[in-house]
Design a protein around this motif. Structure first.
Motif, mmCIF file in Angstrom:
data_model
loop_
_atom_site.group_PDB
_atom_site.id
_atom_site.type_symbol
_atom_site.label_atom_id
_atom_site.label_comp_id
_atom_site.label_asym_id
_atom_site.label_seq_id
_atom_site.Cartn_x
_atom_site.Cartn_y
_atom_site.Cartn_z
ATOM 1 N N HIS A 282 -7.219 0.581 8.706
ATOM 2 C CA HIS A 282 -7.418 -0.517 7.754
ATOM 3 C C HIS A 282 -6.151 -1.356 7.645
ATOM 4 O O HIS A 282 -5.038 -0.838 7.766
ATOM 5 N N PHE A 283 -6.324 -2.657 7.412
ATOM 6 C CA PHE A 283 -5.156 -3.506 7.165
ATOM 7 C C PHE A 283 -5.449 -4.515 6.060
ATOM 8 O O PHE A 283 -6.585 -4.935 5.853
ATOM 9 N N GLU A 284 -4.397 -4.876 5.324
ATOM 10 C CA GLU A 284 -4.444 -5.899 4.286
ATOM 11 C C GLU A 284 -3.318 -6.885 4.557
ATOM 12 O O GLU A 284 -2.203 -6.481 4.889
ATOM 13 N N VAL A 285 -3.608 -8.169 4.413
ATOM 14 C CA VAL A 285 -2.628 -9.199 4.766
ATOM 15 C C VAL A 285 -2.579 -10.278 3.687
ATOM 16 O O VAL A 285 -3.613 -10.813 3.282
ATOM 17 N N ILE B 168 3.110 -13.044 4.750
ATOM 18 C CA ILE B 168 4.081 -12.773 3.688
ATOM 19 C C ILE B 168 4.252 -11.273 3.461
ATOM 20 O O ILE B 168 5.365 -10.782 3.281
ATOM 21 N N ALA B 169 3.156 -10.558 3.456
ATOM 22 C CA ALA B 169 3.208 -9.100 3.291
ATOM 23 C C ALA B 169 1.972 -8.503 3.934
ATOM 24 O O ALA B 169 0.918 -9.138 3.995
ATOM 25 N N ALA B 170 2.095 -7.275 4.427
ATOM 26 C CA ALA B 170 0.963 -6.610 5.072
ATOM 27 C C ALA B 170 1.115 -5.104 4.946
ATOM 28 O O ALA B 170 2.230 -4.577 4.936
ATOM 29 N N VAL B 171 -0.034 -4.450 4.867
ATOM 30 C CA VAL B 171 -0.089 -2.993 4.870
ATOM 31 C C VAL B 171 -1.073 -2.576 5.961
ATOM 32 O O VAL B 171 -2.210 -3.059 5.986
ATOM 33 N N PHE B 172 -0.640 -1.708 6.865
ATOM 34 C CA PHE B 172 -1.488 -1.249 7.963
ATOM 35 C C PHE B 172 -1.597 0.274 7.878
ATOM 36 O O PHE B 172 -0.580 0.980 7.927
ATOM 37 N N SER C 148 0.370 4.996 6.370
ATOM 38 C CA SER C 148 0.440 3.590 5.973
ATOM 39 C C SER C 148 1.828 3.019 6.245
ATOM 40 O O SER C 148 2.848 3.659 5.939
ATOM 41 N N PHE C 149 1.850 1.826 6.805
ATOM 42 C CA PHE C 149 3.088 1.115 7.083
ATOM 43 C C PHE C 149 3.064 -0.201 6.305
ATOM 44 O O PHE C 149 2.058 -0.917 6.322
ATOM 45 N N LYS C 150 4.174 -0.512 5.644
ATOM 46 C CA LYS C 150 4.275 -1.737 4.853
ATOM 47 C C LYS C 150 5.304 -2.665 5.475
ATOM 48 O O LYS C 150 6.360 -2.210 5.947
ATOM 49 N N ALA C 151 5.004 -3.956 5.469
ATOM 50 C CA ALA C 151 5.932 -4.944 6.012
ATOM 51 C C ALA C 151 5.940 -6.164 5.114
ATOM 52 O O ALA C 151 4.879 -6.646 4.698
ATOM 53 N N ILE C 152 7.143 -6.666 4.798
ATOM 54 C CA ILE C 152 7.296 -7.829 3.934
ATOM 55 C C ILE C 152 8.236 -8.816 4.607
ATOM 56 O O ILE C 152 9.271 -8.446 5.171
#
Length: 428
Positions: free
Chosen positions: A210-213, A231-235, A241-245
């Motif tokens: 799953h991913f959220e963007v 701007i931000a994403a969670v994969f 789970s990996f978070k990127a900002i």
């Protein structure tokens, strides 16, 4: 006793003398009326007069734009500025005057490409006074006439950014899920790039990931010109789970603790497509039928697909033999070596320094293989490791005040991503 009538002549004399003195003083003190009126328009009673404001106060361009006749022309295949001007009836002398005005105009008119549109502005005498070349959705290169010459400038319109949100669960493959979520092709590749140091998008994805963007939608004068930065994403991949900002200070991505998403090595040295075999030390060789260690990962993709350097380093060997076909070995330090086998074409030479993401060759089927693919190996101190699971060294992360400031920003953006997610769930 004198009567009133006897005093009148004396009063007349005094009055006349006073008027003469007043007129004399007025003549001496007041300026010449010609000086007051020689630069003034002659007004007529009963007629209204508009307020006259110099054109220069309204625009940097002295040409009145309201009555310009604009005509767009599209550059055709094989057409230069000279051929374009000839086709639309403008003289070679005018073109020479334009490109001689300044270097910027010369550069813009010498770099025309098929499909480019130029907008020509003509005055009432059908003389060219403006020329506009759109550079992007928010920038234009404008040429305009000033006196007997031309000048130019780049005009930039303000971009308004609004946040938008999407999410998806992978059922068949990542690309289809991302497309169905509304992400553009560029954003899909950007998302894979952001998490490409932690997830091998060719091998590691599973149904249920799953991913959220949270991303930007960009507007110019109320018109949507496309999607901007993520701007931000969670994969979430296989339960992790990996978070990127996004950090606007340096344009890089970090996790919620300020650790760089970028690592010293990519998990996969190729665009995610399809894979023929995974890391398997007891794999049976497809040609000989013998059980041999398959110390690497095979990536199957269309012939000619670019192959990237997994990290910075120096090409230790670029060559060909009957087993490996066209191959490239890269030494990244005294610790790490990566190998790329069976390529159709090599793009680097022995001793050449490469950067992460540089193309080192293209996928092919040379050497002892049953079909086109890339065989990729990752060695640590001379020992083969699974590139999909080996711990990769971190790149430089944020420290001090920069780290503290970013952690606050990361929390704000991740909280906003959560709010969007909750709103979406509530609507369902």
């Amino acid at each position: 006793m004198r009567t009133q009538s006897s005093r009148l002549p004396k009063l007349h004399k005094i009055l006349i003398a006073s008027i003469v003195v007043f007129i004399t003083l007025a003549v001496l003190i007041l300026p010449d009326m010609d000086d007051l009126t020689q630069h003034q328009p002659k007004f007529k009673i009963g007629k209204s007069y508009p307020l006259e404001i110099p054109t220069e106060a309204l625009s940097s361009n002295p040409i009145e734009k309201n009555w310009l006749h604009w005509q767009p022309y599209t550059v055709q295949s094989g057409e230069s500025a000279s051929l374009l001007f000839s086709r639309i009836g403008l003289s070679a002398k005018l073109l020479h005057q334009l490109i001689s005005s300044n270097n910027d105009i010369e550069k813009q008119l010498s770099r025309l490409r098929p499909g480019d549109t130029l907008n020509f502005g003509f005055d009432k005498s059908n003389q060219l006074v403006e020329l506009v070349r759109p550079l992007s959705a928010h920038q234009s290169f404008r040429v305009y006439k000033q006196g007997d010459t031309f000048t130019s400038k780049v005009e930039t319109k303000e971009i308004d950014a609004q946040y938008n949100y999407t999410e998806a669960t992978i059922s068949s493959n990542f690309w289809n899920a991302a497309v169905s979520s509304g992400l553009s092709a560029n954003q899909i590749m950007a998302l894979a790039g952001i998490f490409g140091w932690d997830i091998d998008f060719a091998l590691d994805l599973r149904a249920g990931d799953h991913f959220e963007v949270l991303y930007e939608d960009r507007f110019v004068e109320g018109r949507n010109i496309g999607q901007g930065n993520i701007i931000a994403a969670v994969f979430t991949n296989q339960g992790s789970s990996f978070k990127a900002i996004y950090n606007p200070e340096d344009g890089n991505y970090y996790d919620d603790q300020g650790r760089a998403m970028k690592k010293a090595f990519l998990r996969s040295p190729i665009d995610f497509r399809r894979v023929t075999s995974n890391f398997n030390p007891t794999r049976r060789h497809p040609v000989t039928g013998q059980v041999v260690a398959h110390r690497g990962t095979d990536y199957a993709a269309p012939v000619g697909t670019p192959i990237w350097a997994a990290g910075d380093g120096i090409v230790a060997k670029s060559g060909y033999n009957q087993f490996n076909g066209n191959y490239v070995f890269i030494r990244h330090s005294n610790t790490y070596i990566t190998k790329y086998l069976h390529m159709k074409k090599r793009s680097v030479k022995t001793g050449q320094r490469v950067k992460q993401g540089d193309t080192v060759g293209t996928l092919g089927g040379t050497g002892r293989v049953t079909g086109p693919h890339l065989h990729y190996e990752f060695l640590v101190h001379g020992v083969h490791k699974n590139p999909r699971t080996v711990n990769l060294p971190q790149s430089k992360s944020l420290i001090g005040k920069k780290k503290n400031d970013f952690i606050k920003l990361a929390k704000q953006n991740l909280d906003q991503l959560k709010r969007y997610n909750h709103l979406l769930i509530a609507k369902e």
